[in-house]
Scaffold this active site. Sequence first.
Site, mmCIF file in Angstrom:
data_model
loop_
_atom_site.group_PDB
_atom_site.id
_atom_site.type_symbol
_atom_site.label_atom_id
_atom_site.label_comp_id
_atom_site.label_asym_id
_atom_site.label_seq_id
_atom_site.Cartn_x
_atom_site.Cartn_y
_atom_site.Cartn_z
ATOM 1 N N HIS A 17 -1.630 0.255 -5.169
ATOM 2 C CA HIS A 17 -0.519 -0.113 -6.051
ATOM 3 C C HIS A 17 -0.925 -1.324 -6.889
ATOM 4 O O HIS A 17 -2.058 -1.826 -6.760
ATOM 5 C CB HIS A 17 0.765 -0.357 -5.259
ATOM 6 C CG HIS A 17 0.639 -1.399 -4.183
ATOM 7 N ND1 HIS A 17 0.406 -2.721 -4.451
ATOM 8 C CD2 HIS A 17 0.699 -1.299 -2.832
ATOM 9 C CE1 HIS A 17 0.345 -3.409 -3.337
ATOM 10 N NE2 HIS A 17 0.518 -2.562 -2.325
ATOM 11 N N HIS A 20 -2.584 -4.413 -5.274
ATOM 12 C CA HIS A 20 -4.011 -4.236 -4.971
ATOM 13 C C HIS A 20 -4.841 -4.428 -6.244
ATOM 14 O O HIS A 20 -5.867 -5.095 -6.231
ATOM 15 C CB HIS A 20 -4.275 -2.832 -4.423
ATOM 16 C CG HIS A 20 -3.639 -2.570 -3.086
ATOM 17 N ND1 HIS A 20 -2.845 -1.478 -2.838
ATOM 18 C CD2 HIS A 20 -3.670 -3.270 -1.925
ATOM 19 C CE1 HIS A 20 -2.443 -1.504 -1.578
ATOM 20 N NE2 HIS A 20 -2.905 -2.581 -1.005
ATOM 21 N N CYS A 125 4.925 -5.529 15.700
ATOM 22 C CA CYS A 125 5.270 -4.725 14.514
ATOM 23 C C CYS A 125 4.140 -3.728 14.266
ATOM 24 O O CYS A 125 3.022 -4.129 13.958
ATOM 25 C CB CYS A 125 5.461 -5.595 13.275
ATOM 26 S SG CYS A 125 5.639 -4.582 11.781
ATOM 27 N N CYS A 128 2.578 -4.159 10.680
ATOM 28 C CA CYS A 128 1.675 -5.311 10.519
ATOM 29 C C CYS A 128 0.482 -5.192 11.461
ATOM 30 O O CYS A 128 -0.500 -5.903 11.292
ATOM 31 C CB CYS A 128 2.351 -6.628 10.889
ATOM 32 S SG CYS A 128 3.690 -7.122 9.835
ATOM 33 N N CYS A 143 10.999 -7.279 12.104
ATOM 34 C CA CYS A 143 9.803 -7.884 11.509
ATOM 35 C C CYS A 143 10.187 -8.705 10.273
ATOM 36 O O CYS A 143 10.915 -8.209 9.411
ATOM 37 C CB CYS A 143 8.824 -6.784 11.107
ATOM 38 S SG CYS A 143 7.486 -7.391 10.087
ATOM 39 N N HIS A 146 8.434 -6.575 7.226
ATOM 40 C CA HIS A 146 8.869 -5.196 6.972
ATOM 41 C C HIS A 146 10.334 -4.954 7.299
ATOM 42 O O HIS A 146 10.873 -3.894 6.962
ATOM 43 C CB HIS A 146 7.985 -4.226 7.762
ATOM 44 C CG HIS A 146 6.550 -4.280 7.327
ATOM 45 N ND1 HIS A 146 5.582 -4.971 8.017
ATOM 46 C CD2 HIS A 146 5.945 -3.761 6.247
ATOM 47 C CE1 HIS A 146 4.426 -4.852 7.373
ATOM 48 N NE2 HIS A 146 4.626 -4.136 6.293
ATOM 49 N N LYS A 296 11.423 -7.176 -5.851
ATOM 50 C CA LYS A 296 10.204 -6.496 -5.442
ATOM 51 C C LYS A 296 10.137 -5.158 -6.199
ATOM 52 O O LYS A 296 11.149 -4.504 -6.378
ATOM 53 C CB LYS A 296 10.293 -6.238 -3.939
ATOM 54 C CG LYS A 296 8.989 -5.866 -3.287
ATOM 55 C CD LYS A 296 9.218 -5.872 -1.774
ATOM 56 C CE LYS A 296 8.027 -5.531 -0.942
ATOM 57 N NZ LYS A 296 7.055 -4.617 -1.325
ATOM 58 N N LYS A 299 10.144 2.050 -6.995
ATOM 59 C CA LYS A 299 10.390 3.175 -7.896
ATOM 60 C C LYS A 299 11.883 3.362 -8.120
ATOM 61 O O LYS A 299 12.335 3.601 -9.230
ATOM 62 C CB LYS A 299 9.790 4.458 -7.314
ATOM 63 C CG LYS A 299 8.285 4.524 -7.437
ATOM 64 C CD LYS A 299 7.820 5.927 -7.848
ATOM 65 C CE LYS A 299 6.366 5.918 -8.265
ATOM 66 N NZ LYS A 299 5.452 5.920 -7.123
HETATM 67 O O1 ME8 Z 1 -3.234 -6.770 4.225
HETATM 68 N N1 ME8 Z 1 1.278 -8.595 -5.135
HETATM 69 O O2 ME8 Z 1 -4.076 -4.761 3.423
HETATM 70 P P1 ME8 Z 1 -2.957 -4.409 2.342
HETATM 71 C C1 ME8 Z 1 0.075 -9.143 -4.952
HETATM 72 N N2 ME8 Z 1 -5.846 -4.661 5.303
HETATM 73 N N3 ME8 Z 1 -0.761 -8.827 -3.936
HETATM 74 C C2 ME8 Z 1 -0.345 -7.914 -3.060
HETATM 75 C C3 ME8 Z 1 0.917 -7.278 -3.183
HETATM 76 C C4 ME8 Z 1 1.745 -7.646 -4.297
HETATM 77 N N4 ME8 Z 1 2.938 -7.113 -4.528
HETATM 78 N N5 ME8 Z 1 1.035 -6.413 -2.146
HETATM 79 C C5 ME8 Z 1 -0.115 -6.508 -1.421
HETATM 80 C C6 ME8 Z 1 -4.040 -5.865 4.255
HETATM 81 N N6 ME8 Z 1 -0.944 -7.418 -1.963
HETATM 82 C C7 ME8 Z 1 -5.224 -5.922 5.209
HETATM 83 C C8 ME8 Z 1 -6.182 -6.981 4.736
HETATM 84 S S1 ME8 Z 1 -8.466 -8.368 4.932
HETATM 85 C C9 ME8 Z 1 -9.631 -8.611 6.112
HETATM 86 C C10 ME8 Z 1 -7.403 -7.160 5.616
HETATM 87 C C11 ME8 Z 1 -2.269 -7.838 -1.450
HETATM 88 O O3 ME8 Z 1 -3.410 -3.108 1.775
HETATM 89 C C12 ME8 Z 1 -2.174 -8.373 -0.036
HETATM 90 O O4 ME8 Z 1 -1.677 -9.675 -0.040
HETATM 91 O O5 ME8 Z 1 -1.616 -4.504 2.923
HETATM 92 C C13 ME8 Z 1 -3.607 -8.280 0.421
HETATM 93 O O6 ME8 Z 1 -4.341 -9.418 0.051
HETATM 94 C C14 ME8 Z 1 -4.123 -7.044 -0.322
HETATM 95 O O7 ME8 Z 1 -3.154 -6.744 -1.334
HETATM 96 C C15 ME8 Z 1 -4.285 -5.844 0.595
HETATM 97 O O8 ME8 Z 1 -3.070 -5.551 1.240
#
Ligand code: ME8
Length: 510
Positions: A17, A20, A125, A128, A143, A146, A296, A299
């Site tokens: 998304h 990411h 959770c 998480c 949580c 979540h 936040k 959709k």
């Molecule tokens: O946390 N705005 O994975 P993830 C900005 N696998 N950044 C965002 C966001 C948003 N709305 N939503 C998510 C994980 N992120 C673990 C990490 S590292 C060793 C393991 C960012 O897929 C989030 O903060 O939930 C994180 O840094 C990254 O996307 C991956 O999130």
Amino acid sequence: MSFYITTAIDYVNGVPHLGHAYEKISADVLARHQRQRGEDVFFLTGTDEHGEPVADAAHAQGIEPQALADRNAARFKALLPALEISNDFFIRTTDPEHKRRVQEVLARVHDNGHVYKGLYEGWYCPRCADFKVENEILEGNRCPIHEIALTREAEENWFFRLSTFQDALERLFDSRPDFVMPTRACNEARAFIAQGLQDVSLSRAKLRWGVSVPWDEGHVFYVWFDALLNYYTALHYARAGEDLTERYWPAQYHVIGKDILKFHAVFWPAMLMAADLPVPAHVFVHGFLMGEDGRKMSKSLGNVLDPFEVIERYGADALRFYLAREVVFGADGNVGMNGLRARYDAELANELGNLASRTLAMLSRYCDQAVPAADTDPALREDFAGLLEGVCALFDAAESTRALDLIWQRVRRLNQYVEERRPWELAKDEGRRGELEQVLASLWEGLRVVTVMITPFIPQSAGRLLEALGESDASLAAAGYAARVGGATVSTIPPLFPRLEDAATAAAQP
Ligand code: ME8
């Protein structure tokens, strides 16, 4: 100097998304800037594939976790070229080389006496993949992230003696106030440590989907330790036949979102110390993207900014530019299609796009595409003095949004210069030919300098523009505003950022 930069690795229980995309773009900007400076850069990103959330999502779909991981990892990987991300490697935590190395490092932590077996009971959770401490839990045992119901879990597992690293972590934060950046995130991490650290569970007995504990095969490592170690393990096998650890470890920046601060600022350095490994220079914590209405993105609220839609319509550079400019790196930001469109029109199309087409068109029309050999205008030289140093200093502090602003002020200055000097009027008077040549040479040089500097933000457009300017050197060594220029041959190109009504037509062009 070596510059190793990483992003968080994304969970494959979902699909990519905008959050990411934002994180990868932000880290990419830093990586590209350092490459332009001639640093030896290694940029890592990838996917986090073990643990309960992935196993649960796979089972819900009636497939094996590996099948789900393969499918979704491919989507995360495909997003990278679409966003022009220049990563040097893509790690998947299901890579056998990663798993082997995780076992080696954590066996060392075990042998060093930092783990023990005990009974863990707490509120857990599954989303998480984390136990929650009492003071984090929402009413009704939910949580805090979540908002779903937590489950009460008790199991015998291996513990990491995090509590024994309390002093060492406090010393780390005292001696390196920028270990965690920006300051707000650093303070939050310190406050967490100051509460007193409890030991954390290092393994799971119930789960099969993970890296098995080498000294107790009935357990797998808790997904967070497996995941964190990706930053270290990747260097061992990213290049066939070569181990890059010596060259790049420790990392200069781990770029992460604020929801995973505790793992990176507390667990991670403690784990590294327990394994006798050096800790990273910085953990940089970016903010969260929210919808334009401050809510936040979702959709159902209709406030979603879809990265693929933006890329298709405006190109990846527009998305990169918009996010870097709109969301101060390190803070939260509200983003959406309206804001993107406004900046696209006002800044990319009108300011930079226009400046580029005017400059190239005037050099073609009045100088037969040859940049005149001339001294540049001292007034412009003055306006560009210190720019390179300023941009580099901001990047040294990872302040990429401010660096972009500094560059953009020069884009505006160049447009103002065109209006002040009105080259089309100078061109009417043969007696003012010298003046015309100086103005156009000065403009060309200014445009060249801003284009080099803006390359990390909009690499594709900047590359096209540099080529049109007849100048191929995109290194920052070439980004000083010269006192004298001349000799390059320019070419005219279609608009870099076509106006919106033209966008559909431009997208249809090869
Ligand atoms: O946390 N705005 O994975 P993830 C900005 N696998 N950044 C965002 C966001 C948003 N709305 N939503 C998510 C994980 N992120 C673990 C990490 S590292 C060793 C393991 C960012 O897929 C989030 O903060 O939930 C994180 O840094 C990254 O996307 C991956 O999130």
